[in-house]
Scaffold this active site. Structure first.
Site, short mmCIF file in Angstrom:
data_model
loop_
_atom_site.label_atom_id
_atom_site.label_comp_id
_atom_site.label_asym_id
_atom_site.label_seq_id
_atom_site.Cartn_x
_atom_site.Cartn_y
_atom_site.Cartn_z
N ASN A 1 40.73 47.50 43.01
CA ASN A 1 41.55 46.29 43.17
C ASN A 1 41.93 45.79 41.78
O ASN A 1 41.08 45.26 41.06
CB ASN A 1 40.76 45.24 43.95
CG ASN A 1 41.50 43.91 44.03
OD1 ASN A 1 42.72 43.86 43.89
ND2 ASN A 1 40.76 42.84 44.26
N TRP A 2 43.19 45.94 41.43
CA TRP A 2 43.63 45.59 40.08
C TRP A 2 43.84 44.09 39.87
O TRP A 2 44.01 43.64 38.74
CB TRP A 2 44.93 46.34 39.75
CG TRP A 2 44.71 47.77 39.42
CD1 TRP A 2 43.52 48.41 39.26
CD2 TRP A 2 45.72 48.76 39.18
NE1 TRP A 2 43.72 49.74 38.94
CE2 TRP A 2 45.06 49.98 38.89
CE3 TRP A 2 47.11 48.75 39.20
CZ2 TRP A 2 45.76 51.16 38.61
CZ3 TRP A 2 47.81 49.91 38.92
CH2 TRP A 2 47.14 51.11 38.63
N LYS A 3 43.90 43.33 40.94
CA LYS A 3 44.10 41.88 40.85
C LYS A 3 45.41 41.59 40.10
O LYS A 3 46.37 42.31 40.25
CB LYS A 3 42.88 41.20 40.24
CG LYS A 3 41.59 41.57 40.97
CD LYS A 3 40.40 40.78 40.52
CE LYS A 3 39.16 41.19 41.31
NZ LYS A 3 37.99 40.35 40.98
N HIS B 1 40.33 38.08 50.21
CA HIS B 1 39.53 38.21 49.00
C HIS B 1 39.04 36.82 48.57
O HIS B 1 39.71 35.82 48.81
CB HIS B 1 40.36 38.85 47.89
CG HIS B 1 39.56 39.27 46.70
ND1 HIS B 1 39.13 38.39 45.74
CD2 HIS B 1 39.07 40.48 46.34
CE1 HIS B 1 38.43 39.03 44.82
NE2 HIS B 1 38.38 40.30 45.16
N GLU C 1 39.05 35.32 45.89
CA GLU C 1 39.98 34.58 45.05
C GLU C 1 41.10 33.95 45.88
O GLU C 1 41.60 32.87 45.54
CB GLU C 1 40.54 35.51 43.97
CG GLU C 1 39.47 35.86 42.94
CD GLU C 1 39.63 37.22 42.29
OE1 GLU C 1 38.70 37.64 41.59
OE2 GLU C 1 40.68 37.86 42.50
N GLU D 1 31.76 41.19 49.55
CA GLU D 1 31.84 40.87 48.14
C GLU D 1 31.12 39.55 47.86
O GLU D 1 31.65 38.47 48.10
CB GLU D 1 33.30 40.74 47.70
CG GLU D 1 34.07 42.04 47.74
CD GLU D 1 35.32 41.95 46.88
OE1 GLU D 1 35.51 42.86 46.07
OE2 GLU D 1 36.07 40.99 47.00
N GLY E 1 33.18 39.69 38.78
CA GLY E 1 33.64 39.36 37.44
C GLY E 1 32.59 38.68 36.58
O GLY E 1 32.91 38.18 35.50
N SER F 1 31.07 43.82 40.78
CA SER F 1 30.61 44.43 39.52
C SER F 1 30.07 45.83 39.73
O SER F 1 29.01 46.20 39.18
CB SER F 1 29.57 43.53 38.84
OG SER F 1 30.13 42.29 38.50
N GLY G 1 37.05 45.12 37.91
CA GLY G 1 37.32 45.40 36.50
C GLY G 1 37.23 46.85 36.09
O GLY G 1 38.01 47.33 35.27
#
Length: 248
Positions: free
Chosen positions: A9-11, A98, A100, A170, A176, A209, A231
């Site tokens: 997932n590149w966000k 997600h 976020e 998650e 992160g 992570s 990441g």
């Protein structure tokens, strides 16, 4: 050997140029499995990079998808992207719910559930994210929070549709932050999730992570079917390190 799903997932990262550069480095190291019991690799990119992602991913035979979508096909929804717009590019997978989206953009359970149903109705696969914050975990509300998130999303769906969803646990406190749930903590939640969903052969991923140093142990757990990587999926070497950790 069970099939493993490794999704990146590149966000809000990776321009078109950066997407192409990523795959230049990735393709030189990626050697896909030749059987169904192997590993499925996928990448999820921002909307503006989806055309480039589709071109690169198709050449490698990997899954590619979007990080979000709106539930309506068209209308006065400024700034949103619809399912037909994604389908035009060939997108078949979409990340929904997600943390976020839930915590930064305040998407409620009802909105996420509506998106899940719309994606399924379009014949696409939702990757449904769920998980608890550090405050919720320390307050003893981990399972209460996740039960609400999961039940609201699958309520009213047929068993066939429930099976079509890919679930991604998650823990928000491990996204992160450099922290990761232990393999035992992740296994406990994924096993609990499978029991709550009530269907044994659903796909459940762990995200939080994930990196080369902990991937093999996490992916060896009975109820963890793969990883949703943040990441570490932005750099070809780091993403390949996770891939190789599983192959080893």
């Amino acid at each position: 050997m069970k099939k493993i799903y490794l999704y990146g997932n590149w966000k809000m990262n990776m321009t078109v140029a950066e997407t192409k550069k990523f795959f230049e480095g990735f393709s030189s190291q990626y050697q896909p499995y030749k059987n169904d019991a192997g590993l499925e690799v996928g990448v999820f990119a921002p909307f503006t990079s989806l055309w480039a992602l589709a071109d690169c991913a198709k050449n490698l035979g990997i899954v590619f998808g979007a990080e979000n979508v709106y539930s309506e096909d068209k209308g006065a929804f400024t700034g949103e992207v619809s399912i037909p717009m994604l389908q035009e590019i060939g997108i078949k997978y979409v990340i929904l719910g997600h943390s976020e989206r839930r915590h930064i953009f305040n998407e409620p359970d009802e909105m996420i559930a509506k998106k899940v149903k719309a994606v399924l109705a379009a014949g696409m696969t939702p990757i449904l994210c769920y998980g608890e914050t550090l405050e919720e975990r320390e307050g003893g509300n981990t399972f209460k929070v996740m039960e609400r998130q999961l039940k609201s999303a699958i309520d009213g769906l047929s068993a066939d549709d429930v099976k079509k969803i890919i679930y991604a646990y998650e823990p928000v406190w491990a996204i992160g932050t450099g922290k990761s749930a232990t393999s035992e903590q992740a296994q406990e939640v994924c096993a609990w999730s499978r029991n709550l969903i009530g269907i044994k052969d659903v796909v459940i991923l762990y995200g939080g992570s994930v990196k080369g140093s902990n991937a093999k142990e996490l992916l060896s757990m009975n109820d963890i079917d793969g990883a949703l990587v943040g990441g570490a999926s932005l750099k070809p070497d780091a993403f390949i390190e996770i891939y190789k950790a599983y192959k080893a």
